[in-house]
Design a protein around this motif. Sequence first.
Motif, mmCIF file in Angstrom:
data_model
loop_
_atom_site.group_PDB
_atom_site.id
_atom_site.type_symbol
_atom_site.label_atom_id
_atom_site.label_comp_id
_atom_site.label_asym_id
_atom_site.label_seq_id
_atom_site.Cartn_x
_atom_site.Cartn_y
_atom_site.Cartn_z
ATOM 1 N N LEU A 137 49.244 -1.281 4.701
ATOM 2 C CA LEU A 137 49.445 0.102 5.121
ATOM 3 C C LEU A 137 50.187 0.178 6.454
ATOM 4 C CD1 LEU A 137 48.734 3.090 4.462
ATOM 5 C CD2 LEU A 137 46.688 2.782 5.857
ATOM 6 N N VAL A 138 49.727 -0.600 7.432
ATOM 7 C CA VAL A 138 50.352 -0.554 8.754
ATOM 8 C C VAL A 138 51.747 -1.175 8.728
ATOM 9 C CG1 VAL A 138 50.129 -1.347 11.141
ATOM 10 C CG2 VAL A 138 48.110 -0.551 9.904
ATOM 11 N N LYS A 139 51.917 -2.231 7.947
ATOM 12 C CA LYS A 139 53.220 -2.887 7.880
ATOM 13 C C LYS A 139 54.265 -2.007 7.204
ATOM 14 C CE LYS A 139 55.450 -7.154 6.318
ATOM 15 N NZ LYS A 139 55.257 -8.458 5.626
ATOM 16 N N LYS A 140 53.863 -1.258 6.191
ATOM 17 C CA LYS A 140 54.809 -0.449 5.431
ATOM 18 C C LYS A 140 55.134 0.867 6.127
ATOM 19 C CE LYS A 140 55.635 1.389 0.791
ATOM 20 N NZ LYS A 140 55.093 1.503 -0.594
ATOM 21 N N TYR A 141 54.111 1.521 6.694
ATOM 22 C CA TYR A 141 54.319 2.852 7.256
ATOM 23 C C TYR A 141 54.227 2.895 8.784
ATOM 24 C CZ TYR A 141 53.403 4.085 2.395
ATOM 25 O OH TYR A 141 53.438 4.166 1.043
ATOM 26 N N GLY A 142 53.641 1.871 9.404
ATOM 27 C CA GLY A 142 53.421 1.923 10.838
ATOM 28 C C GLY A 142 52.143 2.682 11.152
ATOM 29 N N LEU A 143 51.569 2.424 12.314
ATOM 30 C CA LEU A 143 50.296 3.054 12.664
ATOM 31 C C LEU A 143 50.457 4.557 12.844
ATOM 32 C CD1 LEU A 143 47.326 2.650 13.317
ATOM 33 C CD2 LEU A 143 47.955 2.222 15.695
ATOM 34 N N ARG A 144 51.566 4.994 13.421
ATOM 35 C CA ARG A 144 51.773 6.424 13.663
ATOM 36 C C ARG A 144 51.831 7.217 12.371
ATOM 37 N NH1 ARG A 144 56.400 9.421 14.241
ATOM 38 N NH2 ARG A 144 57.648 7.527 14.013
ATOM 39 N N ARG A 145 52.581 6.730 11.382
ATOM 40 C CA ARG A 145 52.662 7.429 10.095
ATOM 41 C C ARG A 145 51.401 7.243 9.263
ATOM 42 N NH1 ARG A 145 57.804 5.791 6.874
ATOM 43 N NH2 ARG A 145 56.863 7.319 5.449
ATOM 44 N N SER A 146 50.737 6.109 9.430
ATOM 45 C CA SER A 146 49.493 5.884 8.692
ATOM 46 C C SER A 146 48.415 6.873 9.108
ATOM 47 C CB SER A 146 48.996 4.451 8.923
ATOM 48 O OG SER A 146 49.939 3.509 8.457
ATOM 49 N N LEU A 147 48.399 7.238 10.390
ATOM 50 C CA LEU A 147 47.429 8.206 10.898
ATOM 51 C C LEU A 147 47.924 9.646 10.779
ATOM 52 C CD1 LEU A 147 46.232 6.374 14.138
ATOM 53 C CD2 LEU A 147 45.028 6.567 11.973
ATOM 54 N N PHE A 148 49.111 9.846 10.186
ATOM 55 C CA PHE A 148 49.710 11.172 10.001
ATOM 56 C C PHE A 148 49.982 11.859 11.342
ATOM 57 C CE2 PHE A 148 48.249 10.346 5.797
ATOM 58 C CZ PHE A 148 49.048 11.100 4.958
ATOM 59 N N LEU A 149 50.211 11.073 12.392
ATOM 60 C CA LEU A 149 50.539 11.662 13.683
ATOM 61 C C LEU A 149 51.936 12.284 13.683
ATOM 62 C CD1 LEU A 149 49.099 9.024 16.171
ATOM 63 C CD2 LEU A 149 48.096 11.192 15.469
ATOM 64 N N ASP A 150 52.799 11.823 12.779
ATOM 65 C CA ASP A 150 54.135 12.405 12.702
ATOM 66 C C ASP A 150 54.120 13.810 12.109
ATOM 67 O OD1 ASP A 150 53.266 11.156 10.323
ATOM 68 O OD2 ASP A 150 55.305 11.203 9.520
ATOM 69 N N LEU B 192 56.105 -11.486 14.536
ATOM 70 C CA LEU B 192 55.852 -12.678 13.730
ATOM 71 C C LEU B 192 54.685 -13.491 14.270
ATOM 72 C CD1 LEU B 192 56.824 -14.338 11.325
ATOM 73 C CD2 LEU B 192 58.365 -15.560 12.879
ATOM 74 N N TRP B 193 54.608 -13.625 15.601
ATOM 75 C CA TRP B 193 53.528 -14.424 16.187
ATOM 76 C C TRP B 193 52.169 -13.791 15.927
ATOM 77 C CZ3 TRP B 193 49.763 -13.702 19.928
ATOM 78 C CH2 TRP B 193 49.139 -14.858 20.387
ATOM 79 N N ARG B 194 52.069 -12.477 16.099
ATOM 80 C CA ARG B 194 50.798 -11.791 15.854
ATOM 81 C C ARG B 194 50.443 -11.774 14.375
ATOM 82 N NH1 ARG B 194 51.240 -6.569 19.983
ATOM 83 N NH2 ARG B 194 50.892 -7.773 21.920
ATOM 84 N N THR B 195 51.455 -11.739 13.524
ATOM 85 C CA THR B 195 51.180 -11.800 12.080
ATOM 86 C C THR B 195 50.557 -13.136 11.704
ATOM 87 O OG1 THR B 195 53.039 -10.308 11.624
ATOM 88 C CG2 THR B 195 52.218 -11.648 9.792
ATOM 89 N N GLY B 196 51.133 -14.233 12.213
ATOM 90 C CA GLY B 196 50.558 -15.547 11.948
ATOM 91 C C GLY B 196 49.164 -15.696 12.509
ATOM 92 N N THR C 138 32.389 -7.358 8.720
ATOM 93 C CA THR C 138 31.777 -6.025 8.654
ATOM 94 C C THR C 138 32.643 -4.985 9.354
ATOM 95 O OG1 THR C 138 29.595 -7.064 8.657
ATOM 96 C CG2 THR C 138 29.687 -4.713 9.140
ATOM 97 N N ALA C 139 33.174 -5.339 10.528
ATOM 98 C CA ALA C 139 33.958 -4.383 11.311
ATOM 99 C C ALA C 139 35.246 -3.987 10.611
ATOM 100 C CB ALA C 139 34.257 -4.964 12.691
ATOM 101 N N ILE C 140 35.917 -4.936 9.973
ATOM 102 C CA ILE C 140 37.196 -4.607 9.351
ATOM 103 C C ILE C 140 36.999 -3.727 8.117
ATOM 104 C CG2 ILE C 140 37.349 -6.628 7.820
ATOM 105 C CD1 ILE C 140 40.297 -6.794 8.530
ATOM 106 N N PHE C 141 35.899 -3.930 7.397
ATOM 107 C CA PHE C 141 35.615 -3.063 6.254
ATOM 108 C C PHE C 141 35.282 -1.643 6.711
ATOM 109 C CE2 PHE C 141 32.196 -1.432 3.364
ATOM 110 C CZ PHE C 141 33.044 -1.029 2.343
ATOM 111 N N SER D 243 44.525 -4.366 2.513
ATOM 112 C CA SER D 243 44.881 -2.940 2.434
ATOM 113 C C SER D 243 45.391 -2.423 3.766
ATOM 114 C CB SER D 243 43.657 -2.127 1.995
ATOM 115 O OG SER D 243 43.171 -2.554 0.736
ATOM 116 N N LEU D 244 44.691 -2.752 4.857
ATOM 117 C CA LEU D 244 45.091 -2.272 6.175
ATOM 118 C C LEU D 244 46.400 -2.909 6.623
ATOM 119 C CD1 LEU D 244 44.290 -0.457 8.507
ATOM 120 C CD2 LEU D 244 42.963 -2.341 9.462
ATOM 121 N N SER D 245 46.572 -4.195 6.352
ATOM 122 C CA SER D 245 47.811 -4.870 6.726
ATOM 123 C C SER D 245 49.011 -4.283 5.998
ATOM 124 C CB SER D 245 47.708 -6.367 6.428
ATOM 125 O OG SER D 245 46.656 -6.961 7.162
#
Length: 434
Positions: free
Chosen positions: A103-116, A43-47, A191-194, A99-101
């Motif tokens: 994606l990561v919130k719904k699937y997590g970084l591991r599943r978003s990168l298809f590491l699973d 929650l703190w990092r989200t805010g 620029t970096a986030i895009f 879009s990135l928020s």
Amino acid sequence: MEEEREFFLRSNKAFSGYLGLEGGELQSFRSCLKWVCVDQSNLWRTGLSWSIFFVLAIGVPILSHFLFSCSSCDDKHARPYDTIVQLSLSSLAALSFISLSALVKKYGLRRSLFLDKLCDVSEKVRLGYTQQLHRSMKLLSLFVLPCFAVEIAYKIWWYITGATQIPYLGNIYLSHAIACTLELCSWLYRTAIFLLVCVLFRLICHMQILRLEDFAQVFQKESDVGSVLKEHLRIRRNLRIISHRFRVFILSSLILVTASQLASLLITTRSSAKVTIYKAGELALCSISLVTGLGICLRSATKITHKAQSVTCLAAKWHVCATIDTFDATDGETPTIRAASAQVFPVNTNWGSDDEEGDGDDALDNTKMIPIYAHTISFHKRQALVTYLENNRAGITVFGFMLDRTWLHTIFGVEMSLVLWLLSKTIAWTLKKA
């Protein structure tokens, strides 16, 4: 018993490679998300993430535009194209952040990168994906840092040479230093986030390309139609998942970048426009960054679509080579062949001279004959597999439209038509006025 032991050893090896990826390269991506303030693990990092987004992507550009428009400055320090620059960067940054928020919130970084999914692939695919994970961070730095260096040089020059003309509060040096730092941070963040989302999409697509190239090896050995079909269905499902997750981002990016470039063209081709490096430098830098990001996405999508559709050509060639090498049988089945040496065409057939280069040849798209091994499957099964591949083409889609080279040609034609129409309006209006 021996087969079970071998399977167990392979599974342990795959799992250890997967854990190595999760502990190493995944950590670098998490650090990158923290660096661009998109980490929303609690929650703190989200805010904090949303606060920094509103400050750097919305607040600073608005204040910069209205407080430092510098309408009374000389020609070198005037900013007539600042509106387009700020709107373009902020709109793409907002799209990327959301879009990135999501994606990561719904699937997590591991599943978003298809590491699973790495537990189910070969060692070759895992090693290739590891290399691409390392390369992705370098690629992001390669695109961001040169443009950022140019932006730093321009901002420092603009504040130093126009110190007396640029508005300030209190101490002129402190005010300009704070304003310059905030503007640079805002530009770098947007620029970096895009570009991060674009590089992330490229990375995910490249993993599927590695899987397709590994999948192509099934036609070089004894294979069963059921296993080939099962693996192709698995790849198609992954491509459909990628398309569903990134379709809004790709389509919205295409619309926003096109609108930005057309607006830039419209405002710079007016009869009263004075285009110089001092006035239009930031606009050119913004256009380069946005077009680069869009180019990364479109190129990755069309490349994986081309590779996926090359499987059909490879399967058809495999079917032809097997059919040529068969004997006539009363039941219509392909009989067992003793060896691959009895083929009508040798496997190492050379269609060109020795000094020719086979540019573009790979495991999926080449002109080499395919060896036919013993226990080749029947003609009807091969024909059914080829028919299935012809009628179920895989690739990246955007709301049902396949992102292939034909689609790119269509985009280019539409963009060129809009550019020519816009130029005809502005140039014709200028000539009439003259």
